[in-house]
Design an enzyme around this catalytic site. Structure first.
Site, short mmCIF file in Angstrom:
data_model
loop_
_atom_site.label_atom_id
_atom_site.label_comp_id
_atom_site.label_asym_id
_atom_site.label_seq_id
_atom_site.Cartn_x
_atom_site.Cartn_y
_atom_site.Cartn_z
N GLU A 1 -8.48 -11.89 -7.87
CA GLU A 1 -7.73 -10.63 -7.77
C GLU A 1 -6.61 -10.53 -8.82
O GLU A 1 -6.35 -9.44 -9.34
CB GLU A 1 -7.13 -10.50 -6.35
N HIS B 1 -1.74 -5.50 1.29
CA HIS B 1 -2.90 -6.37 1.09
C HIS B 1 -2.41 -7.71 0.58
O HIS B 1 -1.53 -7.74 -0.29
CB HIS B 1 -3.87 -5.79 0.06
N ARG C 1 0.13 -14.82 3.97
CA ARG C 1 -0.71 -14.28 5.05
C ARG C 1 0.01 -14.41 6.40
O ARG C 1 -0.05 -13.52 7.24
CB ARG C 1 -2.05 -15.02 5.13
N ASN D 1 -1.69 -0.47 7.20
CA ASN D 1 -1.05 -1.75 7.55
C ASN D 1 -0.17 -2.29 6.43
O ASN D 1 0.07 -3.49 6.33
CB ASN D 1 -2.11 -2.76 8.00
N TYR E 1 -12.27 -4.88 -3.87
CA TYR E 1 -12.89 -5.40 -2.64
C TYR E 1 -14.26 -6.02 -2.92
O TYR E 1 -14.67 -6.97 -2.26
CB TYR E 1 -12.94 -4.31 -1.57
N THR F 1 -4.69 -8.05 10.38
CA THR F 1 -5.07 -6.74 9.84
C THR F 1 -4.64 -5.55 10.70
O THR F 1 -4.15 -4.55 10.19
CB THR F 1 -6.62 -6.68 9.70
N ARG G 1 3.50 -6.69 9.43
CA ARG G 1 2.66 -5.67 10.08
C ARG G 1 3.03 -5.52 11.56
O ARG G 1 2.94 -4.43 12.11
CB ARG G 1 1.19 -6.03 9.93
N LYS H 1 0.84 -1.20 0.00
CA LYS H 1 0.00 0.00 0.00
C LYS H 1 0.88 1.26 0.00
O LYS H 1 2.08 1.18 0.28
CB LYS H 1 -0.93 -0.06 1.22
P1 ATP Z 1 -6.08 -6.93 3.42
O1 ATP Z 1 -7.37 -7.43 2.79
O2 ATP Z 1 -5.76 -5.51 3.11
O3 ATP Z 1 -4.92 -7.87 3.28
P2 ATP Z 1 -7.18 -7.86 5.74
O4 ATP Z 1 -7.78 -8.96 4.93
O5 ATP Z 1 -6.39 -8.20 6.93
O6 ATP Z 1 -6.28 -6.95 4.95
P3 ATP Z 1 -9.79 -6.66 5.60
O7 ATP Z 1 -10.62 -6.99 6.75
O8 ATP Z 1 -10.02 -7.32 4.29
O9 ATP Z 1 -8.28 -6.81 6.09
O10 ATP Z 1 -9.82 -5.08 5.39
C1 ATP Z 1 -9.22 -4.50 4.29
C2 ATP Z 1 -8.42 -3.29 4.70
O11 ATP Z 1 -9.29 -2.26 5.14
C3 ATP Z 1 -7.46 -3.50 5.86
O12 ATP Z 1 -6.24 -4.03 5.47
C4 ATP Z 1 -7.33 -2.09 6.42
O13 ATP Z 1 -6.39 -1.31 5.68
C5 ATP Z 1 -8.71 -1.50 6.19
N1 ATP Z 1 -9.62 -1.59 7.33
C6 ATP Z 1 -10.24 -2.72 7.76
N2 ATP Z 1 -11.09 -2.44 8.79
C7 ATP Z 1 -10.97 -1.11 9.01
C8 ATP Z 1 -11.60 -0.20 9.92
N3 ATP Z 1 -12.50 -0.61 10.81
N4 ATP Z 1 -11.25 1.10 9.88
C9 ATP Z 1 -10.37 1.52 8.97
N5 ATP Z 1 -9.77 0.73 8.07
C10 ATP Z 1 -10.06 -0.57 8.08
MG MG Z 2 -8.96 -9.09 3.16
#
Ligand code: ATP
Ligand code: MG
Length: 201
Positions: free
Chosen positions: A170, A159, A119, A156, A54, A125, A136, A14
């Protein structure tokens, strides 16, 4: 069934990862496991492309909302909303801003259990609770509370696809077929060869 060594995963570093000059460190961590890099490019995505990424996964908004709410509850705190869809929609708006704020680096990695290995190295996350030793956990310090206080996405760094099915959706969303190179990596013989013959002179 295809052999597990042909599994692929999709990763992007990112904009905060690029600005923190962590591209080399992140590539190094994936690369040294034995995974093979099939493609890599730097780009500034559009908001529409980020949103579609997404939305490739049905239920994403609800799941992301539930995960956020759960993290508040676990810490004995009240979430900003009790409705996962409201939280999910808010996250989407924040993510569009975050991910289009500067260049990011997209990559495809291949190898045995590529999705799971990436992962594991990436970590959970929320950097506040990502394990020590993960990317992370080691290189950033954000949290759900910080993100909500400042009305922005969690920073973080990375992705990474969550499942093989996600990866398969993706990869073509970000890479054209001719941007990925299929080739033999010499070290694969040590990683995957069944008999390890031909080593001794
Ligand atoms: P990624 O999909 O980015 O690898 P992840 O699968 O761990 O991370 P997801 O739950 O899919 O996380 O959320 C996607 C992204 O959205 C996160 O990586 C983070 O940057 C952001 N995010 C998730 N939840 C929140 C929240 N509550 N507030 C702000 N940003 C969030
Ligand atoms: Mg995810």
């Amino acid at each position: 069934m295809s052999h597990p060594k042909s599994e692929r995963t999709f990763v992007f570093i990112k904009p905060d990862g690029v600005q923190r000059t962590l591209v080399g460190e992140i590539v190094r961590r994936y690369e040294r496991t034995g995974l093979k890099l099939l493609g890599l490019k730097m780009l500034v995505p559009t908001e529409a492309h980020v949103e579609k990424h997404y939305m490739l996964h049905p239920g994403w908004k609800k799941t992301v909302g539930e995960k956020s709410i759960e993290s508040y509850v676990k810490k004995g705190k009240k979430p900003p909303s009790d409705n996962p869809l409201v939280v999910g929609e808010q996250v989407m708006e924040r993510l569009k801003k975050y991910l289009t704020s500067g260049p990011f680096v997209a990559m495809v990695w291949q190898g045995a259990h590529a999705v799971g290995i990436v992962r594991k190295l990436t970590g959970g996350t929320e950097p506040l609770s990502s394990d020590v030793g993960t990317i992370r956990g080691d290189f950033v310090l954000d949290s759900y509370v910080m993100a909500d206080t400042d009305d922005r996405a969690i920073r973080n760094l990375i992705h990474a696809s969550g499942t093989v099915e996600e990866a398969e959706a993706e990869i073509p969303h970000w890479f054209k077929k001719d941007e990925l190179v299929t080739y033999r990596l010499v070290q694969e013989q040590i990683l995957y060869d069944v008999n390890l013959d031909g080593l001794l002179e």
